[in-house]
Design an enzyme around this catalytic site. Sequence first.
Site, PDB file in Angstrom:
ATOM      1  N   GLY A 186       0.273  -1.348  -0.186  1.00  0.00           N
ATOM      2  CA  GLY A 186       0.260  -0.421   0.153  1.00  0.00           C
ATOM      3  C   GLY A 186       0.611   1.461   0.196  1.00  0.00           C
ATOM      4  O   GLY A 186       0.115   2.199   0.083  1.00  0.00           O
ATOM      5  N   GLN A 187       2.416   1.164   0.260  1.00  0.00           N
ATOM      6  CA  GLN A 187       3.112   2.574  -0.619  1.00  0.00           C
ATOM      7  C   GLN A 187       2.656   3.141  -1.011  1.00  0.00           C
ATOM      8  O   GLN A 187       2.510   2.486  -2.383  1.00  0.00           O
ATOM      9  CB  GLN A 187       4.932   2.099  -0.414  1.00  0.00           C
ATOM     10  CG  GLN A 187       5.458   1.451   0.833  1.00  0.00           C
ATOM     11  CD  GLN A 187       4.736   2.044   2.178  1.00  0.00           C
ATOM     12  OE1 GLN A 187       4.684   1.541   3.335  1.00  0.00           O
ATOM     13  NE2 GLN A 187       5.160   3.010   1.658  1.00  0.00           N
ATOM     14  N   ARG A 188       2.797   4.648  -1.226  1.00  0.00           N
ATOM     15  CA  ARG A 188       2.008   5.650  -2.318  1.00  0.00           C
ATOM     16  C   ARG A 188       2.683   4.918  -3.619  1.00  0.00           C
ATOM     17  O   ARG A 188       2.121   5.071  -4.375  1.00  0.00           O
ATOM     18  CB  ARG A 188       2.376   7.072  -1.651  1.00  0.00           C
ATOM     19  CG  ARG A 188       1.958   8.153  -2.893  1.00  0.00           C
ATOM     20  CD  ARG A 188       1.674   9.578  -2.305  1.00  0.00           C
ATOM     21  NE  ARG A 188       1.357  10.170  -1.075  1.00  0.00           N
ATOM     22  CZ  ARG A 188       0.367   9.979  -0.427  1.00  0.00           C
ATOM     23  NH1 ARG A 188      -0.108  10.922  -1.908  1.00  0.00           N
ATOM     24  NH2 ARG A 188      -0.432  10.163   0.261  1.00  0.00           N
TER      25      ARG A 188
END
Lengths: 342, 158
Positions: free
Chosen positions: B69-71
């Site tokens: 889910g990291q940007r």
Amino acid sequence: MEGEEDLSNPNKTLDPTYSHPKHTAMLERLSNRKQPFLSRNPDSHPFESTNSFLSRFSQSKHSIDSDLTRCRQSTDPDSKSTLKSDLEAVSISISDLEKLVAENSYFLPSYEVRTCLQTISSLKQSLENVTSEVFPKKKFAFKSKKASSGVLDKTEIENHDVDLEKPSFIVPDLPGFRNMENEVLVKEFKGSEMGEFSISDLNSCEVRLTGCLRAIFIHRLKNCKVYTGPVFGSVLIEEVEGCVFVLASHQIRVHHARASDFYLRVRSRPIIEDCSGVRFAPYCLSYDGIERDLKESNLDEETGNWANVDDFKWLKAVQSPNWEILPESESVGGVTILNSDK
Amino acid sequence: MGLLSIIRKIKRKEKEMRILMVGLDNSGKTTIVLKINGEDTSVISPTLGFNIKTIAYNKYTLNIWDVGGQRTIRSYWRNYFEQTDGLVWVVDSSDLRRLDDCKFELHNLLKEERLSGASLLIFANKQDIQGALSPDEITKVLNLEALDKTRHWENYWL
């Protein structure tokens, strides 16, 4: 075959030398049929000539362009509401222009239709750009905050408010330290209150947290020192600059950090994203009872993961240019929080 | 291959579900999957890429895709949308500051046509943390009531 085609050729029937009562009647019918088309309202099809259409088109395009430039240059915060309606008006003119092209496309050369449609789509794009510039979306606000080196300026806050829909629910604040300058901030966590803690908007502060915590959120610090006891969950650090962190945690994520040092003990691999000039070293905090706290949080063992940093902006096998291991000669060596400091 | 075996194969396929786990970084997606599968959750690094777990449940085979889910890698989520039966949106109920981000990304995701047939589960994670928002509060903050009425959604917490 050829003869048949000649018979059905309408030009042949229009030949004035070829007069037959039936054909005269047909000619009359044909010219009558053309009448209503020509006498139609001149406003709806005012051109019928490529040149006059193109000049009208470029005129509208120029006025839309200049409207957009005006909207972009307007910096007066009071005009925000009028700006919104201005932009809506521009959007309406663009769709009018689109309609104009569609209405006249039947006589325009296909090349002109194509270029006009291209122009319209680029107009739409620049309208979108201006809109997002003037009313930044969440995402854009985030990026510009980074540029302002961690300190949110006033206009940004205002833009932000305009953009947010009416909140149906007011989110409460987490327990934490926020909005301070040149302070030493101390908190001791006892076993029963193993909660989470938020540290945000600090400038030139020193933060000392002792005892076990569940989670820490760190946001917008400048020139700060942060020393914490073990964190059982995760630590999230965003938008920091010129800081020193001494942290022990199960998970550590660092976003938008610049020129900061991290002394870590971490169970998993720490990650960085959009960072530059960050350096890593092993955990070096001591205070009375830290051994017990580390054991309780399952962080008593040095995993060496402090050096296994994953950079999400550098997914290559070679070392990322955004981080490095802190040379021992530059390390603070050790940080001790005395009981009298607590 | 006889007709019967084709039908059997289709039947077996129908019992296979593809579940996509997404949400902001630090919301606990990988931890949830490992926990459900009864695995050790003490050492989990932030997900760089994705993990797949196959779990058997009541004759169903669940293929769970747990995507980081990291940007930076959120733009790759769309590569996993095809044929998704269930969408699990994981929320860190204690990350109050980024709830707006969370809402933005969720509503962005739900615009995706390829996910329109998928059931949605909002997973209000980290309820055990002091100061976390309750599932009802999460529903309000994420504006879930405004979701497309045709979608089947459910709020869940541990």
